[in-house]
Design a protein around this motif. Structure first.
Motif, PDB file in Angstrom:
ATOM      1  N   ARG A  88      18.856 -28.874  -9.197  1.00 33.56           N
ATOM      2  CA  ARG A  88      19.327 -28.647  -7.835  1.00 33.56           C
ATOM      3  C   ARG A  88      18.157 -28.474  -6.875  1.00 33.56           C
ATOM      4  NH1 ARG A  88      21.091 -22.821  -6.509  1.00 33.56           N
ATOM      5  NH2 ARG A  88      18.800 -22.796  -6.632  1.00 33.56           N
ATOM      6  N   ASP A  89      17.152 -27.695  -7.303  1.00 32.77           N
ATOM      7  CA  ASP A  89      15.986 -27.475  -6.445  1.00 32.77           C
ATOM      8  C   ASP A  89      15.254 -28.788  -6.172  1.00 32.77           C
ATOM      9  OD1 ASP A  89      16.625 -24.811  -6.458  1.00 32.77           O
ATOM     10  OD2 ASP A  89      15.185 -24.283  -8.033  1.00 32.77           O
ATOM     11  N   VAL A  90      15.124 -29.607  -7.243  1.00 30.81           N
ATOM     12  CA  VAL A  90      14.471 -30.910  -7.054  1.00 30.81           C
ATOM     13  C   VAL A  90      15.286 -31.788  -6.125  1.00 30.81           C
ATOM     14  CG1 VAL A  90      13.760 -33.030  -8.225  1.00 30.81           C
ATOM     15  CG2 VAL A  90      13.260 -30.814  -9.256  1.00 30.81           C
ATOM     16  N   ALA A  91      16.620 -31.775  -6.328  1.00 25.33           N
ATOM     17  CA  ALA A  91      17.488 -32.594  -5.475  1.00 25.33           C
ATOM     18  C   ALA A  91      17.423 -32.127  -4.025  1.00 25.33           C
ATOM     19  CB  ALA A  91      18.923 -32.539  -5.995  1.00 25.33           C
ATOM     20  N   VAL A  92      17.419 -30.808  -3.843  1.00 26.95           N
ATOM     21  CA  VAL A  92      17.332 -30.279  -2.472  1.00 26.95           C
ATOM     22  C   VAL A  92      16.000 -30.653  -1.840  1.00 26.95           C
ATOM     23  CG1 VAL A  92      17.207 -28.149  -1.128  1.00 26.95           C
ATOM     24  CG2 VAL A  92      18.953 -28.410  -2.873  1.00 26.95           C
ATOM     25  N   SER A  93      14.926 -30.547  -2.630  1.00 29.18           N
ATOM     26  CA  SER A  93      13.616 -30.915  -2.110  1.00 29.18           C
ATOM     27  C   SER A  93      13.565 -32.401  -1.750  1.00 29.18           C
ATOM     28  CB  SER A  93      12.540 -30.584  -3.140  1.00 29.18           C
ATOM     29  OG  SER A  93      11.264 -30.982  -2.677  1.00 29.18           O
ATOM     30  N   ASN A  94      14.091 -33.246  -2.662  1.00 30.46           N
ATOM     31  CA  ASN A  94      14.118 -34.685  -2.379  1.00 30.46           C
ATOM     32  C   ASN A  94      15.004 -34.991  -1.179  1.00 30.46           C
ATOM     33  OD1 ASN A  94      12.436 -35.132  -4.557  1.00 30.46           O
ATOM     34  ND2 ASN A  94      14.121 -35.590  -5.966  1.00 30.46           N
ATOM     35  N   SER A  95      16.120 -34.262  -1.100  1.00 34.52           N
ATOM     36  CA  SER A  95      17.018 -34.472   0.036  1.00 34.52           C
ATOM     37  C   SER A  95      16.334 -34.100   1.346  1.00 34.52           C
ATOM     38  CB  SER A  95      18.299 -33.654  -0.153  1.00 34.52           C
ATOM     39  OG  SER A  95      19.152 -33.795   0.961  1.00 34.52           O
ATOM     40  N   ASN A  96      15.597 -32.994   1.324  1.00 41.40           N
ATOM     41  CA  ASN A  96      14.882 -32.597   2.541  1.00 41.40           C
ATOM     42  C   ASN A  96      13.810 -33.623   2.914  1.00 41.40           C
ATOM     43  OD1 ASN A  96      16.385 -30.235   2.721  1.00 41.40           O
ATOM     44  ND2 ASN A  96      14.921 -29.038   1.534  1.00 41.40           N
ATOM     45  N   ASP A  97      13.071 -34.098   1.881  1.00 42.07           N
ATOM     46  CA  ASP A  97      12.052 -35.115   2.150  1.00 42.07           C
ATOM     47  C   ASP A  97      12.685 -36.394   2.683  1.00 42.07           C
ATOM     48  OD1 ASP A  97      10.210 -33.303   1.231  1.00 42.07           O
ATOM     49  OD2 ASP A  97      10.072 -34.184  -0.776  1.00 42.07           O
ATOM     50  N   LEU A  98      13.832 -36.776   2.062  1.00 40.08           N
ATOM     51  CA  LEU A  98      14.519 -37.979   2.521  1.00 40.08           C
ATOM     52  C   LEU A  98      15.043 -37.805   3.940  1.00 40.08           C
ATOM     53  CD1 LEU A  98      15.605 -40.798   1.877  1.00 40.08           C
ATOM     54  CD2 LEU A  98      17.640 -39.714   0.918  1.00 40.08           C
ATOM     55  N   TYR A  99      15.549 -36.611   4.226  1.00 38.61           N
ATOM     56  CA  TYR A  99      16.051 -36.337   5.576  1.00 38.61           C
ATOM     57  C   TYR A  99      14.927 -36.454   6.603  1.00 38.61           C
ATOM     58  CZ  TYR A  99      18.060 -33.694   9.456  1.00 38.61           C
ATOM     59  OH  TYR A  99      18.504 -33.302  10.700  1.00 38.61           O
ATOM     60  N   LEU A 100      13.760 -35.891   6.266  1.00 39.01           N
ATOM     61  CA  LEU A 100      12.622 -35.988   7.179  1.00 39.01           C
ATOM     62  C   LEU A 100      12.158 -37.430   7.331  1.00 39.01           C
ATOM     63  CD1 LEU A 100      10.555 -32.864   6.000  1.00 39.01           C
ATOM     64  CD2 LEU A 100      12.012 -33.069   8.037  1.00 39.01           C
ATOM     65  N   ALA A 101      12.148 -38.179   6.195  1.00 46.02           N
ATOM     66  CA  ALA A 101      11.725 -39.579   6.260  1.00 46.02           C
ATOM     67  C   ALA A 101      12.690 -40.404   7.090  1.00 46.02           C
ATOM     68  CB  ALA A 101      11.614 -40.149   4.844  1.00 46.02           C
ATOM     69  N   VAL A 102      13.991 -40.148   6.928  1.00 49.21           N
ATOM     70  CA  VAL A 102      14.989 -40.893   7.715  1.00 49.21           C
ATOM     71  C   VAL A 102      14.847 -40.584   9.199  1.00 49.21           C
ATOM     72  CG1 VAL A 102      17.461 -41.090   8.179  1.00 49.21           C
ATOM     73  CG2 VAL A 102      16.633 -41.141   5.829  1.00 49.21           C
ATOM     74  N   ASN A 103      14.662 -39.313   9.504  1.00 52.16           N
ATOM     75  CA  ASN A 103      14.481 -38.940  10.913  1.00 52.16           C
ATOM     76  C   ASN A 103      13.216 -39.571  11.496  1.00 52.16           C
ATOM     77  OD1 ASN A 103      16.805 -37.426  11.030  1.00 52.16           O
ATOM     78  ND2 ASN A 103      15.781 -35.499  10.525  1.00 52.16           N
ATOM     79  N   LYS A 104      12.154 -39.593  10.671  1.00 47.21           N
ATOM     80  CA  LYS A 104      10.915 -40.201  11.140  1.00 47.21           C
ATOM     81  C   LYS A 104      11.098 -41.697  11.365  1.00 47.21           C
ATOM     82  CE  LYS A 104       6.031 -40.794   9.954  1.00 47.21           C
ATOM     83  NZ  LYS A 104       4.976 -40.511   8.934  1.00 47.21           N
ATOM     84  N   ALA A 105      11.761 -42.362  10.403  1.00 48.28           N
ATOM     85  CA  ALA A 105      12.007 -43.800  10.556  1.00 48.28           C
ATOM     86  C   ALA A 105      12.901 -44.077  11.755  1.00 48.28           C
ATOM     87  CB  ALA A 105      12.641 -44.354   9.281  1.00 48.28           C
ATOM     88  N   ARG A 106      13.893 -43.208  11.974  1.00 49.00           N
ATOM     89  CA  ARG A 106      14.775 -43.392  13.125  1.00 49.00           C
ATOM     90  C   ARG A 106      14.005 -43.225  14.434  1.00 49.00           C
ATOM     91  NH1 ARG A 106      18.126 -39.716  12.005  1.00 49.00           N
ATOM     92  NH2 ARG A 106      19.648 -40.990  10.891  1.00 49.00           N
TER      93      ARG A 106
END
Length: 249
Positions: A88-106
């Motif tokens: 769960r911690d890894v998934a949350v961390s990956n989700s946060n990184d993905l969220y930041l990457a998506v926002n950056k790409a957007r």
């Protein structure tokens, strides 16, 4: 006289012994019954106590087995819980990184879009840009198949649309083969992308690939042919990809 007296004297002794036995017989029988009852009661209590001890030992052993089994199951559950928490911690961390990457790409896409709008406005003010081939990409696939990606662009001062058709040719010396296009017509105001696939004839290796646009003003662009590494995983059945045909012109 003496004999008579002795007989008379002995009779009282027998009369005294007989009533004593008769009188104490119930007491003796009761004592015997009491002793027998005490023995039976002691045996019964001892027997029950022995059964109770044996049953207790069996229950205690079964209880120990149950407790040990529960400890093992609890240890397994704790291990699975720890693993789930880590995942769960890894998934949350990956989700946060993905969220930041998506926002950056957007944000970058929005920035690029704003720059594109600005550049197009500048081009319109300077007379616009006629229909042109912005980009052509050819991707080699297995079994001698290829995929094309053609980007067209134009900037009209009046923001009007442009329409026409596309023709792609493979040229080798004086021989030219027409690439079958899934959709050869275009109609857009700013840009449009055309994609498709075809199968190259065996033994044919072109020197150039040529793009012809027909519209208000014909456009012809020729690119040098270069072959890269084929793609291993394709998203279409190669048997359904159309074959090239010889061009009449």
């Amino acid at each position: 006289m003496s004999n008579t007296e002795s007989n008379i004297t002995s009779q009282p002794d027998n009369s005294e012994k007989t009533p004593f036995m008769k009188t104490n017989m119930p007491l003796a029988v009761g004592a015997a019954i009491l002793a027998l009852s005490s023995g039976l009661l002691g045996y019964s209590i001892g027997h029950r106590q022995g059964l109770t001890v044996v049953g207790y030992d069996a229950d205690a052993e079964q209880l120990v087995d149950v407790v040990q089994k529960q400890k093992t199951e609890l240890a397994t559950l704790n291990k699975n819980l720890n693993a789930a928490i880590q995942e769960r911690d890894v998934a949350v961390s990956n989700s946060n990184d993905l969220y930041l990457a998506v926002n950056k790409a957007r944000d970058e896409q929005e920035h690029s879009g704003n720059l594109g709008i600005l550049y197009r406005e500048v081009l319109r003010q300077r007379g616009g840009m006629p229909l042109a081939v912005q980009h052509l990409a050819i991707k080699p696939l297995p079994e001698n198949a290829f995929e094309y990606q053609l980007d067209l662009v134009q900037v009209s001062p009046s923001k009007s649309s442009v329409s026409g058709s596309v023709e792609i040719r493979l040229i080798k010396g004086t021989e030219a083969l027409a690439v079958p296009l899934e959709d050869k017509n275009f109609n857009f105001s700013e840009s449009e992308r055309l994609t498709g696939r075809w199968t190259m004839p065996k033994g044919f290796s072109p020197d150039f690939i040529e793009v012809r646009l027909s519209g208000s003003k014909p456009v012809i662009r020729r690119f040098s042919w270069s072959k890269g590494q084929p793609v291993e995983n394709q998203s279409a059945f190669l048997s359904e990809i159309p074959q090239t045909e010889a061009s009449v012109n």
